[in-house]
Design a protein around this motif. Sequence first.
Motif, short mmCIF file in Angstrom:
data_model
loop_
_atom_site.label_atom_id
_atom_site.label_comp_id
_atom_site.label_asym_id
_atom_site.label_seq_id
_atom_site.Cartn_x
_atom_site.Cartn_y
_atom_site.Cartn_z
N GLY A 34 0.26 58.98 26.93
CA GLY A 34 0.70 60.26 26.40
C GLY A 34 2.10 60.34 25.86
O GLY A 34 2.51 61.39 25.36
N GLY A 35 2.88 59.26 25.93
CA GLY A 35 4.25 59.31 25.47
C GLY A 35 4.42 58.99 24.00
O GLY A 35 3.48 58.58 23.32
N LYS A 36 5.64 59.19 23.52
CA LYS A 36 6.01 58.82 22.15
C LYS A 36 7.06 57.71 22.22
O LYS A 36 7.93 57.74 23.10
N VAL A 37 6.96 56.77 21.29
CA VAL A 37 7.79 55.57 21.37
C VAL A 37 8.40 55.22 20.02
O VAL A 37 7.74 55.33 18.99
N VAL A 38 9.66 54.79 20.07
CA VAL A 38 10.30 54.14 18.92
C VAL A 38 10.52 52.68 19.30
O VAL A 38 11.09 52.38 20.36
N LEU A 39 10.05 51.78 18.45
CA LEU A 39 10.19 50.35 18.69
C LEU A 39 11.42 49.80 17.97
O LEU A 39 11.62 50.10 16.79
N ASP A 45 8.93 42.40 9.95
CA ASP A 45 7.51 42.29 9.63
C ASP A 45 6.65 42.48 10.88
O ASP A 45 5.66 43.22 10.87
N ALA A 46 7.01 41.81 11.95
CA ALA A 46 6.26 41.95 13.20
C ALA A 46 6.38 43.36 13.75
O ALA A 46 5.44 43.90 14.35
N LEU A 47 7.52 43.98 13.52
CA LEU A 47 7.76 45.34 13.98
C LEU A 47 6.80 46.31 13.30
O LEU A 47 6.21 47.19 13.96
N LYS A 48 6.60 46.16 12.01
CA LYS A 48 5.69 47.04 11.28
C LYS A 48 4.26 46.91 11.81
O LYS A 48 3.58 47.91 12.03
N ALA A 49 3.83 45.67 12.03
CA ALA A 49 2.48 45.44 12.54
C ALA A 49 2.33 46.01 13.95
O ALA A 49 1.31 46.62 14.28
N ALA A 50 3.35 45.82 14.78
CA ALA A 50 3.30 46.32 16.15
C ALA A 50 3.25 47.84 16.18
O ALA A 50 2.53 48.43 17.00
N ALA A 51 4.00 48.48 15.30
CA ALA A 51 4.02 49.94 15.26
C ALA A 51 2.63 50.50 14.96
O ALA A 51 2.20 51.49 15.55
N GLU A 52 1.94 49.86 14.03
CA GLU A 52 0.59 50.30 13.69
C GLU A 52 -0.36 50.08 14.87
O GLU A 52 -1.21 50.93 15.16
N GLU A 53 -0.20 48.95 15.53
CA GLU A 53 -1.08 48.63 16.67
C GLU A 53 -0.83 49.56 17.86
O GLU A 53 -1.77 50.02 18.51
N GLY A 55 0.90 52.53 17.80
CA GLY A 55 0.94 53.96 17.49
C GLY A 55 2.32 54.54 17.70
O GLY A 55 2.48 55.66 18.20
N ALA A 56 3.33 53.76 17.31
CA ALA A 56 4.72 54.18 17.50
C ALA A 56 5.08 55.32 16.56
O ALA A 56 4.56 55.42 15.44
N THR A 57 5.98 56.17 17.01
CA THR A 57 6.47 57.28 16.18
C THR A 57 7.35 56.77 15.06
O THR A 57 7.32 57.29 13.94
N ALA A 58 8.14 55.74 15.34
CA ALA A 58 9.06 55.18 14.35
C ALA A 58 9.47 53.79 14.80
O ALA A 58 9.19 53.37 15.92
N THR A 59 10.15 53.07 13.91
CA THR A 59 10.68 51.75 14.23
C THR A 59 12.10 51.62 13.69
O THR A 59 12.48 52.32 12.74
N VAL A 60 12.85 50.73 14.30
CA VAL A 60 14.18 50.39 13.79
C VAL A 60 14.32 48.86 13.86
O VAL A 60 14.19 48.28 14.94
N ALA A 61 14.56 48.25 12.71
CA ALA A 61 14.81 46.80 12.68
C ALA A 61 16.31 46.58 12.85
O ALA A 61 17.11 47.07 12.05
N LEU A 62 16.68 45.87 13.90
CA LEU A 62 18.10 45.65 14.18
C LEU A 62 18.28 44.47 15.11
O LEU A 62 17.33 44.00 15.75
N ASP A 63 19.51 44.01 15.19
CA ASP A 63 19.94 42.99 16.12
C ASP A 63 20.68 43.70 17.26
O ASP A 63 21.72 44.33 17.02
N VAL A 64 20.14 43.65 18.49
CA VAL A 64 20.76 44.41 19.58
C VAL A 64 22.13 43.86 19.97
O VAL A 64 22.85 44.51 20.74
N SER A 65 22.51 42.71 19.44
CA SER A 65 23.86 42.20 19.73
C SER A 65 24.91 42.81 18.81
O SER A 65 26.10 42.51 18.93
#
Length: 249
Positions: A34-39, A45-53, A55-65
């Motif tokens: 029941g939650g909402k998630v941002v990945l 590329d993998a992020l886009k596919a994962a979001a569709e799989e 059901g993410a609300t949004a994604t952000v491509a970044l380097d956490v460092s």
Amino acid sequence: MSAYQGRFIGRTAVVTGGASGLGKASAARIVAEGGKVVLWDLNADALKAAAEEVGATATVALDVSDAAAVEAAAKTSHEALGRIDILVASAGITGATVPVHEFPLDSWKRVVDINLNGVFYCSRAIVPYMLANDYGRIVNVASVAGKEGNPNASAYSASKAGVIGFTKSLGKELAGKGVIANSLTPATFESPILAQMPQSQVDYMRSKIPMGRLGEVEESVAMVCFMASEECSFTTASTFDTSGGRTTY
């Protein structure tokens, strides 16, 4: 169907390392409940596919460092979700698999930057949003290596020990403010990160697990989702273990 259907209704989460492995699997279960998630992930590329799989609300491509990128991602995620209740900091790399005296300096720095500094940057950026709502759950993914140390994996072991210590400090700071922070210490489980290691290292880690097998990702996901839920209400600054009996404390 999850046994906890609806557990995360009205809750929102940011999941780092969300394009694969434990991050993606945890996000999928949060959404299923029941939650909402941002990945967040480095691999666009993998992020886009994962979001569709997932059901993410949004994604952000970044380097956490990259501290500035993390700050911007936190703002973007807050705008997309309306609030941030949960942070699952799962992004990580293994680095080189060699003895300390042969360890490449660039690999050491990269592992610490992502595995430890990245965890710090994420909490630093997201905790203010949680404090504003007097509620938050932070799950920092460490490793059994952070407790016991794996030979030929000094950077990984040191960075994950740092995550454990950081989380203990963070949890104590936030105790009484509605925000709970704990870390998870899995033993090796089936995950894309294993591709970063030689088979000999994987075999060594398996040999140290009393249950005699690698973990399954869903076993750690179940623990992550408990830690991320309202049910986890009186345990903070602590470490949850999914190691098949390997750890002794």
